[in-house]
Scaffold this motif. Structure first.
Motif, PDB file in Angstrom:
ATOM      1  N   GLN A   1      91.731   4.742 -13.305  1.00  0.00           N
ATOM      2  CA  GLN A   1      92.162   5.903 -14.077  1.00  0.00           C
ATOM      3  C   GLN A   1      92.578   5.547 -15.502  1.00  0.00           C
ATOM      4  N   TYR A   2      92.732   4.260 -15.799  1.00  0.00           N
ATOM      5  CA  TYR A   2      93.209   3.819 -17.109  1.00  0.00           C
ATOM      6  C   TYR A   2      92.116   3.076 -17.851  1.00  0.00           C
TER       7      TYR A   2
ATOM      8  N   VAL B   1      95.520   2.798  -9.241  1.00  0.00           N
ATOM      9  CA  VAL B   1      95.243   3.591 -10.440  1.00  0.00           C
ATOM     10  C   VAL B   1      94.390   2.870 -11.483  1.00  0.00           C
TER      11      VAL B   1
END
Length: 81
Positions: A14-15, A11
């Motif tokens: 995505q951050y 992830v």
């Protein structure tokens, strides 16, 4: 014991490094896993994390989260599904 550190790699794109902090993605995956294994709703799993020592150990949080009840709310879990 399952090592959930692989979640961070999955992830990371995505951050954003700027802005408001987010909930720990590994903890969110663990919550989804608990929901699936125990067939719980979002509200039920959050209540169990707050009251059940076994669930709390699977989703370790820092002391301030326990004191100030800063667990993910069921609305957040529902939003991420």
């Amino acid at each position: 014991i399952i090592d959930f550190s692989f979640v961070y790699e999955l992830v990371k794109d995505q951050y954003s490094p700027i802005g408001r902090g987010s909930k720990d993605p590994a903890m969110m995956v663990k919550i989804f896993l608990l929901e699936f294994l125990y067939r719980l709703s979002d509200v039920q799993v959050v209540n169990r994390i707050q009251t059940d020592i076994v669930f709390r150990e699977l989703c370790p949080t820092q002391t301030y989260m326990v004191v100030f009840r800063r667990f993910p709310r069921h609305q957040l879990i529902n939003l991420l599904e």
